[in-house]
Write an enzyme that holds these catalytic residues in place. Sequence first.
Site, PDB file in Angstrom:
ATOM      1  N   ASP A  70       0.814  -1.218   0.000  1.00  0.00           N
ATOM      2  CA  ASP A  70       0.000   0.000   0.000  1.00  0.00           C
ATOM      3  C   ASP A  70       0.847   1.266   0.000  1.00  0.00           C
ATOM      4  O   ASP A  70       2.056   1.229   0.162  1.00  0.00           O
ATOM      5  CB  ASP A  70      -0.954  -0.017   1.209  1.00  0.00           C
ATOM      6  CG  ASP A  70      -0.269  -0.479   2.504  1.00  0.00           C
ATOM      7  OD1 ASP A  70       0.973  -0.493   2.550  1.00  0.00           O
ATOM      8  OD2 ASP A  70      -0.982  -0.832   3.455  1.00  0.00           O
ATOM      9  N   ASN A 138      -7.307  -3.000  14.858  1.00  0.00           N
ATOM     10  CA  ASN A 138      -8.684  -3.385  14.531  1.00  0.00           C
ATOM     11  C   ASN A 138      -8.752  -4.581  13.582  1.00  0.00           C
ATOM     12  O   ASN A 138      -9.807  -4.900  13.047  1.00  0.00           O
ATOM     13  CB  ASN A 138      -9.432  -2.194  13.914  1.00  0.00           C
ATOM     14  CG  ASN A 138      -8.742  -1.653  12.649  1.00  0.00           C
ATOM     15  OD1 ASN A 138      -7.792  -2.256  12.148  1.00  0.00           O
ATOM     16  ND2 ASN A 138      -9.238  -0.531  12.155  1.00  0.00           N
ATOM     17  N   HIS A 140      -7.077  -4.783  10.715  1.00  0.00           N
ATOM     18  CA  HIS A 140      -6.881  -4.475   9.284  1.00  0.00           C
ATOM     19  C   HIS A 140      -5.589  -5.116   8.774  1.00  0.00           C
ATOM     20  O   HIS A 140      -4.632  -5.315   9.530  1.00  0.00           O
ATOM     21  CB  HIS A 140      -6.938  -2.968   9.002  1.00  0.00           C
ATOM     22  CG  HIS A 140      -5.732  -2.158   9.377  1.00  0.00           C
ATOM     23  ND1 HIS A 140      -5.820  -0.904   9.935  1.00  0.00           N
ATOM     24  CD2 HIS A 140      -4.401  -2.393   9.264  1.00  0.00           C
ATOM     25  CE1 HIS A 140      -4.613  -0.414  10.140  1.00  0.00           C
ATOM     26  NE2 HIS A 140      -3.718  -1.300   9.746  1.00  0.00           N
ATOM     27  N   GLU A 145      -9.715  -1.867   5.911  1.00  0.00           N
ATOM     28  CA  GLU A 145     -10.312  -1.620   7.218  1.00  0.00           C
ATOM     29  C   GLU A 145     -11.524  -2.527   7.433  1.00  0.00           C
ATOM     30  O   GLU A 145     -12.045  -3.113   6.479  1.00  0.00           O
ATOM     31  CB  GLU A 145     -10.747  -0.143   7.298  1.00  0.00           C
ATOM     32  CG  GLU A 145      -9.611   0.855   7.082  1.00  0.00           C
ATOM     33  CD  GLU A 145      -8.673   0.998   8.275  1.00  0.00           C
ATOM     34  OE1 GLU A 145      -8.758   0.185   9.228  1.00  0.00           O
ATOM     35  OE2 GLU A 145      -7.847   1.927   8.256  1.00  0.00           O
TER      36      GLU A 145
END
Length: 242
Positions: A70, A138, A140, A145
């Site tokens: 990314d 979380n 991800h 997400e």
Amino acid sequence: MTKFKEIKANTYEDMSNEAATIIFDALKESKQFSLGLATGSTPEGMYDALAKKINEANLDLSELTTFNLDEYVGLDESNDQSYHYFMEQHFFSKLDIPQENIHILDGVAEDLQKEVEDYEALIDEVGIDIQVLGIGRNGHIAFNEPGTDFNSLTHKVQLTDETIEDNSRFFESIDDVPTEAVSMGLQTIMKAKTIILLISGDNKKNARDLFISGEVTEDIPVSILHNHDNVILITDSAARGE
Ligand code: F6R
């Protein structure tokens, strides 16, 4: 039910060495290799250890290809917060990989839609032998997400407040953190033949718990890895709450 293998390392350094050794052994076996790479604090030690092993062995990297997961939208490679910059600092500057074999999404591409489509097509063409992943608190992976479609391909994403807050530690102010990124999708990541998931530190204990619970849901992006046959989870003791 759970197919993944967990290597329970002790310290962060041990975890980094375990990952570096797996990759190094694979690179020794096959000169023509495609490696998927992650940025962030977690893989820094792995990059140090891997670069050292490669240089000590004088390994020929002329046929190595890399794909990063990314990049932030709006940051070019000269920006010290860009993932281009991170990779150069921590890994590429120490090695002799042909520049044309290094692939990182361009966050300042004029046509981002074309950029993500071309990236996905190149991954389909070349393939990824081993993909390294970190994980967000979380759950991800890359910038996918919670709620991201399990079928997602390389795409533009909106970062959550939690991720922006987590990543603000690298920026002067939270307002400087980009709010968008381009990222491999969950389906893109699943195309890799082998996946190494690194989880380190007590702040990631919850993320490991989410993963090993075994529940498979789009609310926990990392949980898609339960549908992959070749996942190696490498944790340090802090991430296991030990
Ligand atoms: C980075 C990436 C992210 C990170 C994750 C954990 O390329 O894809 O998903 O792996 O945010 O970051 P660290 O390792 O800094 O805790």
